[in-house]
Design an enzyme around this catalytic site. Structure first.
Site, mmCIF file in Angstrom:
data_model
loop_
_atom_site.group_PDB
_atom_site.id
_atom_site.type_symbol
_atom_site.label_atom_id
_atom_site.label_comp_id
_atom_site.label_asym_id
_atom_site.label_seq_id
_atom_site.Cartn_x
_atom_site.Cartn_y
_atom_site.Cartn_z
ATOM 1 N N GLU A 33 0.805 -1.231 0.000
ATOM 2 C CA GLU A 33 0.000 0.000 0.000
ATOM 3 C C GLU A 33 0.831 1.272 0.000
ATOM 4 O O GLU A 33 0.541 2.216 -0.733
ATOM 5 C CB GLU A 33 -0.941 0.029 1.215
ATOM 6 C CG GLU A 33 -2.147 -0.883 1.101
ATOM 7 C CD GLU A 33 -1.852 -2.308 1.528
ATOM 8 O OE1 GLU A 33 -0.727 -2.577 2.004
ATOM 9 O OE2 GLU A 33 -2.739 -3.161 1.379
ATOM 10 N N HIS A 93 -9.631 -4.668 11.282
ATOM 11 C CA HIS A 93 -10.332 -4.545 9.998
ATOM 12 C C HIS A 93 -11.655 -3.799 10.133
ATOM 13 O O HIS A 93 -12.509 -3.900 9.264
ATOM 14 C CB HIS A 93 -10.624 -5.930 9.404
ATOM 15 C CG HIS A 93 -9.428 -6.605 8.813
ATOM 16 N ND1 HIS A 93 -8.377 -7.034 9.572
ATOM 17 C CD2 HIS A 93 -9.122 -6.916 7.533
ATOM 18 C CE1 HIS A 93 -7.473 -7.596 8.787
ATOM 19 N NE2 HIS A 93 -7.893 -7.530 7.548
#
Lengths: 455, 336
Positions: free
Chosen positions: A189, A258
């Site tokens: 990322e 998450h």
């Protein structure tokens, strides 16, 4: 010509220092780079080097002197061959104050709060043909339409191409646009967000997908420091017209790492725009606007919303402007302000409250930056009560900001304190029962509305 | 005849050598002046000088063509001068004035030039590496043969995103030249104390990226290596790494007392390896220029630098309204 050697500033914050030691004496010849003296700052002892060549004509500040102010003359430098008596008639090179700006200018101040004039035109005119579509399909159509429109638009991210998207948002895009424009990245990322920003600097219109916004934490430096700030830092010469997108907030039973809502985080950054749609029509219309926007846009989706269906105008080129809230339900007793998945609870609560005779007005902000605070103020001036609804944590929430705006712009209209309904102030637990307790519920919203309406 | 022979058979003409001398001298004198203005309080905040490293950018800029891009870290004044940005605009940005490249809103670490394809000026160590690869990605996407010079230091070479970028640049064959300006100290930590391998460029091998170590005090050696790198990247073979061994004479920033190395170490480098002196010797020994010619160049440079300082002192501060401009664009500022 004799010149003064001035006490230098040797750190960003230094105002004075100690002239610890002279390493030259009067009559010495110095050239550029020679150390003349040692100066103690609050942080360190620094060697002070000569910049020009010459002869030390006179030492004005004895070694050991403390509290020597920056720009005090500490010695006189003579040109080679110049008589020492010249040291008595020096030209001062002390810096003059910066000239004031040439242009006549008003004092800088924050823009006055917008008057509550609002754009209340409906998103589509009466009689527009509508089709049922999921948020997932709407997002894909929005991207596909913009990719057809502008060949500089491309999509990059993990599993966006051959896998057809981890959440199937990019389904079919590889087939239509090919591997040049729908690009699978490694799981990296930080790196691919940076490459995306660089590609935007270079004239492309990247869409960078994060598999979820949780993983964008590894890339947040590029979103803030590289994308959001460059236009300003470059004096308007270049910026990053691009979209960062992906699912945000809690899904179901995926645990603490998450399940975070980043709305309040990104909303804070000048230079970014932030969209967080609830419905499919907004997902599509805002996505198209985001891709065309000349600024970096953070686009916060939600996994649970991906499969929900809504009416979407069946027209060519449907866009939704940034900074325009949508009133989903008009009412007179209380204003419920929400965005994204929070709207699910807001609308459900309003429905149930109506059955009990409480008439709630429900506003969907749709974009958090710019935020349509005018519509909030206008509504609160009518209802005199407000409840905000979001899934994120309470401290430093979007609701906190909205509350402060209401306090400043509509304080006299309030009949009750504003309540912020948020997720609980805990990391998301895994256990089914605990997760349920951590999440915001419709009942929380109903209870808040009853509190502010004193029912 | 001088005892020392010219370093090698030169790969540059007399005119080219004179041009390198001139640009390196411009950077040196400009930075000395910046240091002086900092001492006077006219330049604030952080100010990272390039003195000693001049041959790196000058040697590499000699290998570029119109359309190529460059991006670097916060030690960026030299890169801007070498790619032809106006010294007045750079100095006025250092003093935070309206006449600066970013109209005073960027400062020493954040300057850009759309015209020169100089993409900054970045203050987060390592962050400009994927950004540079991204600029190269845009060129490849558009199908031109431009390359991007992505400069970073030996310190940045330990950031994870550098290797994330190496991986993607190699995978996608991006036309990017990674230039590691190894000045041996990451702020105050020497390479020996921070970096597991002595040859940083060799890390590229793990990604299949070719590279080499270069004597960064020798502008001709830099240019020579730069040409190999450019040939590789421009022909579509992907990235190339140049680890250029250089040395900064000054501290990391203006407030660095540089106690992590001896004064003798710095002086030895200045006396024996100075990049400007080396070119000066070649010019004189080959009779490409006389002492008088060089004096004339010195004088010319001194004037440019003094003029830039004067401009930077007299340019007004930005208008207060500037506080609120350039936060959002209304149209795309950088079209393809």
């Amino acid at each position: 010509m004799a010149t003064e050697i001035l006490m230098p500033a040797l750190s960003p914050t230094m105002e004075e220092g100690t002239l610890a030691k002279w390493l030259v004496k009067e009559g010495d010849t110095v050239s550029s780079g020679d150390v003349m003296c040692e100066i103690e700052t609050d942080k360190a002892t620094m060697e002070f080097e000569a910049v020009d060549e010459g002869v030390i004509g006179k030492i004005l500040i004895a070694e050991g002197t403390e509290g020597v102010k920056v720009n005090t003359a500490i010695a006189v430098l003579l040109e080679e061959g110049e008589d020492a008596s010249a040291a008595d008639s020096v030209s001062s090179d002390a810096p003059a104050a910066a000239p004031a700006p040439a242009a006549p200018s008003k004092p800088a101040e924050a823009k006055a709060p917008a008057a509550p004039e609002t754009d209340t035109t409906p998103d589509w005119p009466e009689g527009t043909k509508l089709k049922k579509q999921t948020v997932r399909e709407a997002l894909r159509d929005g991207m596909a339409e913009e990719m057809r429109r502008d060949e500089n638009v491309f999509l990059m991210g993990e599993e966006v191409a051959e896998y057809q998207g981890a959440y199937k948002i990019s389904q079919g895009l590889l087939d239509e646009f090919g591997a040049k424009r729908v690009i699978d990245t490694p799981i990296t990322e930080h790196g691919f967000a940076g490459i995306g920003v660089g590609a935007a600097f270079g004239g492309l219109r990247p869409i960078v997908e994060f598999m979820t916004w949780n993983f964008a934490m590894q890339a947040i430096d590029h979103i803030l420091n590289s994308a959001a700030k460059t236009l300003y830092m470059s004096g308007g010469q270049m910026g990053a017209p691009m979209v960062f997108r992906g699912p945000n907030g809690a899904a179901a039973r995926v645990g603490a790492q998450h399940s975070q809502d980043y709305a309040a985080w990104y909303m804070q950054i000048p230079g970014l725009k932030v969209a967080m749609p609830y419905s499919a029509s907004d997902a599509k219309g805002l996505m198209k606007s985001a891709i065309r926007d000349p600024n970096p846009v953070v686009f916060l989706e939600n996994e649970i919303m991906y499969g929900k269906s809504f009416d979407v105008p069946d027209v060519e080129d449907y866009t939704v402007p940034f900074g325009k809230a949508r009133i989903w339900r008009e009412g007179s007793d209380v204003t419920i302000v929400s965005f994204g998945i929070g709207m699910t609870y807001a609308l459900e609560a309003a429905e149930k409250l109506a059955a009990e005779g409480i008439d709630a007005e429900v506003l969907d902000l749709r974009t958090l930056r710019p935020m349509d605070t005018a519509s909030i103020i206008k509504s609160v001036m009518k209802t005199n009560r407000c409840v905000t609804v979001e899934e994120g944590w309470p401290q430093g929430s979007v609701g906190n900001y909205i509350t402060s705006v209401i306090m400043q712009e509509a304080f006299d209209y309030l009949d009750a304190p504003v309540i912020n309904c948020t997720g609980k102030d805990v990391p998301m637990p895994y256990a089914a029962n605990l997760e349920k307790l951590a999440l915001l519920t419709t009942d929380d919203v109903i209870a808040a509305v009853k509190k502010v309406t004193y029912k | 005849m001088a005892a020392k022979k010219p370093t090698k058979k030169t790969n540059a003409s007399a005119d080219e050598l004179k041009a390198y001398y001139k640009t390196m001298l411009l950077i040196r004198r400009f930075e000395e002046k910046a240091g002086q203005l900092y001492g006077m309080g006219l330049i604030g905040g952080f100010c990272h000088l390039y003195i000693g490293q001049e041959a790196v950018v000058v040697g590499l800029e000699a290998t570029t063509k119109e359309g190529d891009s460059r991006i670097t870290t916060y030690r960026d004044h030299g890169h801007m001068l070498a790619c032809g940005m106006n010294p007045d605009g750079v100095m006025a940005e250092l003093t935070g004035r309206e006449g600066g490249y970013s109209r005073g809103k960027g400062g020493s670490m954040h300057m850009f030039s759309k015209e020169k394809k100089f993409y900054g000026g970045h203050g987060i160590v390592g962050a400009n590496v994927p950004l540079g690869a991204g600029v190269a990605f845009a060129d490849k996407y558009k199908g031109n043969d431009n390359v991007t010079f992505t400069y970073f230091g030996d310190g940045a070479a330990n950031q994870g995103q550098v290797y994330e970028t190496f991986n993607m640049a190699a995978l996608w064959k991006l036309p990017v030249i990674f230039v590691i300006e190894n000045n041996q100290y990451a702020m105050g930590t020497s390479q020996q104390r921070s970096t597991s391998s002595a040859e940083i460029w060799e890390r590229g091998k793990a990604f299949g990226i070719p590279g080499e170590a270069v004597d960064g005090m020798d502008v001709l050696a830099v240019k020579d290596a730069g040409e190999r790198a450019v040939k590789h990247a421009r022909s579509g073979d992907g990235p190339y790494i140049l680890e250029i061994k250089t040395y900064r004479y000054r501290g990391h920033s203006m407030s660095d007392p540089a106690k992590y190395r001896t004064r003798e170490e710095v002086q030895k480098m200045r006396d024996e390896r100075d990049p400007i002196e080396q070119v000066r010797n070649i010019l004189l020994e080959n009779k490409y220029a006389s002492e008088d010619d060089l004096k004339a160049i010195d004088k010319e440079i001194k004037k440019i630098v003094n003029d830039s300082a004067e401009f930077a002192k007299t340019s007004p501060e930005p208008a207060p309204e500037e506080l609120w401009t350039d936060i959002y664009a209304t149209e795309v500022p950088q079209e393809a």
